[in-house]
Design a protein around this motif. Structure first.
Motif, PDB file in Angstrom:
ATOM      1  N   THR A   1       8.721   4.412  -3.784  1.00  0.00           N
ATOM      2  CA  THR A   1       8.629   3.560  -2.602  1.00  0.00           C
ATOM      3  C   THR A   1       9.085   4.376  -1.391  1.00  0.00           C
ATOM      4  N   PRO A   2       8.911   3.854  -0.187  1.00  0.00           N
ATOM      5  CA  PRO A   2       9.359   4.611   0.991  1.00  0.00           C
ATOM      6  C   PRO A   2      10.862   4.892   1.008  1.00  0.00           C
ATOM      7  N   LEU A   3      11.653   4.093   0.314  1.00  0.00           N
ATOM      8  CA  LEU A   3      13.102   4.218   0.419  1.00  0.00           C
ATOM      9  C   LEU A   3      13.797   4.646  -0.870  1.00  0.00           C
ATOM     10  N   GLU A   4      13.131   4.482  -2.029  1.00  0.00           N
ATOM     11  CA  GLU A   4      13.771   4.807  -3.304  1.00  0.00           C
ATOM     12  C   GLU A   4      12.723   5.007  -4.387  1.00  0.00           C
ATOM     13  N   ILE A   5      13.171   5.535  -5.510  1.00  0.00           N
ATOM     14  CA  ILE A   5      12.293   5.753  -6.653  1.00  0.00           C
ATOM     15  C   ILE A   5      12.759   4.861  -7.797  1.00  0.00           C
ATOM     16  N   TYR A   6      11.817   4.164  -8.424  1.00  0.00           N
ATOM     17  CA  TYR A   6      12.107   3.343  -9.585  1.00  0.00           C
ATOM     18  C   TYR A   6      11.540   4.012 -10.840  1.00  0.00           C
ATOM     19  N   CYS A   7      12.368   4.129 -11.858  1.00  0.00           N
ATOM     20  CA  CYS A   7      11.906   4.520 -13.187  1.00  0.00           C
ATOM     21  C   CYS A   7      11.724   3.231 -13.976  1.00  0.00           C
ATOM     22  N   LEU A   8      10.540   3.009 -14.531  1.00  0.00           N
ATOM     23  CA  LEU A   8      10.225   1.740 -15.165  1.00  0.00           C
ATOM     24  C   LEU A   8      10.101   1.873 -16.679  1.00  0.00           C
ATOM     25  N   ALA A   9      10.520   0.814 -17.365  1.00  0.00           N
ATOM     26  CA  ALA A   9      10.266   0.658 -18.802  1.00  0.00           C
ATOM     27  C   ALA A   9       9.826  -0.774 -19.023  1.00  0.00           C
TER      28      ALA A   9
ATOM     29  N   PRO B   1       6.454   1.935   6.240  1.00  0.00           N
ATOM     30  CA  PRO B   1       5.355   2.905   6.157  1.00  0.00           C
ATOM     31  C   PRO B   1       5.735   4.050   5.227  1.00  0.00           C
ATOM     32  N   LEU B   2       4.759   4.875   4.893  1.00  0.00           N
ATOM     33  CA  LEU B   2       5.041   6.061   4.098  1.00  0.00           C
ATOM     34  C   LEU B   2       6.072   6.930   4.814  1.00  0.00           C
TER      35      LEU B   2
ATOM     36  N   ASP C   1       0.808  -1.218   0.000  1.00  0.00           N
ATOM     37  CA  ASP C   1       0.000   0.000   0.000  1.00  0.00           C
ATOM     38  C   ASP C   1       0.845   1.274   0.000  1.00  0.00           C
ATOM     39  N   THR C   2       2.040   1.203   0.532  1.00  0.00           N
ATOM     40  CA  THR C   2       2.868   2.402   0.657  1.00  0.00           C
ATOM     41  C   THR C   2       3.712   2.687  -0.575  1.00  0.00           C
ATOM     42  N   TYR C   3       3.497   1.916  -1.644  1.00  0.00           N
ATOM     43  CA  TYR C   3       4.166   2.177  -2.920  1.00  0.00           C
ATOM     44  C   TYR C   3       3.243   3.031  -3.784  1.00  0.00           C
ATOM     45  N   LEU C   4       3.748   4.132  -4.297  1.00  0.00           N
ATOM     46  CA  LEU C   4       2.946   5.097  -5.051  1.00  0.00           C
ATOM     47  C   LEU C   4       3.340   5.038  -6.524  1.00  0.00           C
TER      48      LEU C   4
END
Length: 258
Positions: A119-127, A221-222, A94-97
């Motif tokens: 995510t609460p700890l890092e950002i993912y750029c997706l392809a 958590p967030l 739930d805490t993944y945006l």
């Protein structure tokens, strides 16, 4: 279940109040799940009940990501059957945006990217590599990759181009307040000979299940930095909508007093 905070260039309730809606989502989902279990009265198997429940929540997620009480955007019906979108939402905490095909306004020009997962700890750029089942992608540093599909071969544009562009945008807009990684996703195929690139991960049929399980294990958590970075990204997205003229009630809502 991850939260869909931005979809294409649609109006989103998270743009109005990110903290309120992100906090309410988990509470509301749990509330509806308890209600559904009571209503079920053991008529359906648990797995079947969960599938029905996730599909209902997915429907409301699309609504939250394409309308507010006073505005609405034209939702492309193809999103309702988008299996990649469903996998990301259903399998992550739930805490993944999630921002899915958001359109950013960069120096007077609109720029669409594939997906960003905060995510609460890092950002993912997706392809995404959206081919057919069991496709094998032969990666390289060239502009085009080779795809082996049964006895046939084909060419696709290297997804690393999209990933690099998305990471540059995220780094710029968030001022690097969180670690930013690149994630190449092939849910139905395989990727071979991927170049060794810093902060680049690859998910294909061999490891995607383990990755989803790892993300769901002991979720955080967030976090305040996560909320800050998300707001910075949302503030630079384009939004196209028109005013609502119907009298219908916006369902799946928690009142302000809750």
């Amino acid at each position: 279940m991850a939260q869909l905070i931005k979809l294409s260039d649609y109006v989103s309730r998270y743009e109005l109040d990110l903290t309120r809606y992100s906090n309410q989502f988990a509470r509301l989902k749990q509330q509806r799940w308890e209600e559904k279990k009571v209503q079920n009265e053991n008529r359906l198997a648990l797995d079947t009940l969960k599938k029905q429940f996730f599909q209902e929540v997915f429907h409301y997620q699309l609504r939250w990501a394409s309308s507010t009480a006073f505005e609405i955007s034209n939702l492309d019906p193809s999103y309702e059957s988008d299996q990649v979108l469903k996998q990301l939402l259903f399998r992550l905490p739930d805490t993944y945006l999630l921002m899915y095909y958001p359109v950013f306004q960069i120096e007077q020009a609109p720029v669409e990217v594939e997906a960003i997962l905060i995510t609460p700890l890092e950002i993912y750029c997706l392809a995404f590599l959206r081919g057919e089942k069991d496709d094998v992608y032969q990666a390289s540093r060239e502009r085009f990759w080779t795809v082996f599909r049964g006895e046939e071969t084909d060419k696709v544009l290297s997804p690393l181009i999209s990933l690099k562009r998305t990471k540059n945008i995220v780094d710029r807009l968030t001022k690097k307040i969180m670690p930013v990684k690149q994630l190449l996703v092939s849910l139905e195929g395989y990727v071979e000979f991927l170049p060794d690139t810093p902060y680049l991960e690859c998910l294909d049929k061999r490891n995607v299940e383990a990755w989803f399980q790892e993300q769901s294990r002991n979720p955080s958590p967030l976090k305040s930095l996560q909320i800050k970075a998300t707001r910075m990204l949302l503030n630079h997205t384009r939004t196209e909508y028109y005013e609502r003229h119907d009298e219908s009630t916006i369902s799946w809502e928690i009142t302000q007093s809750d």
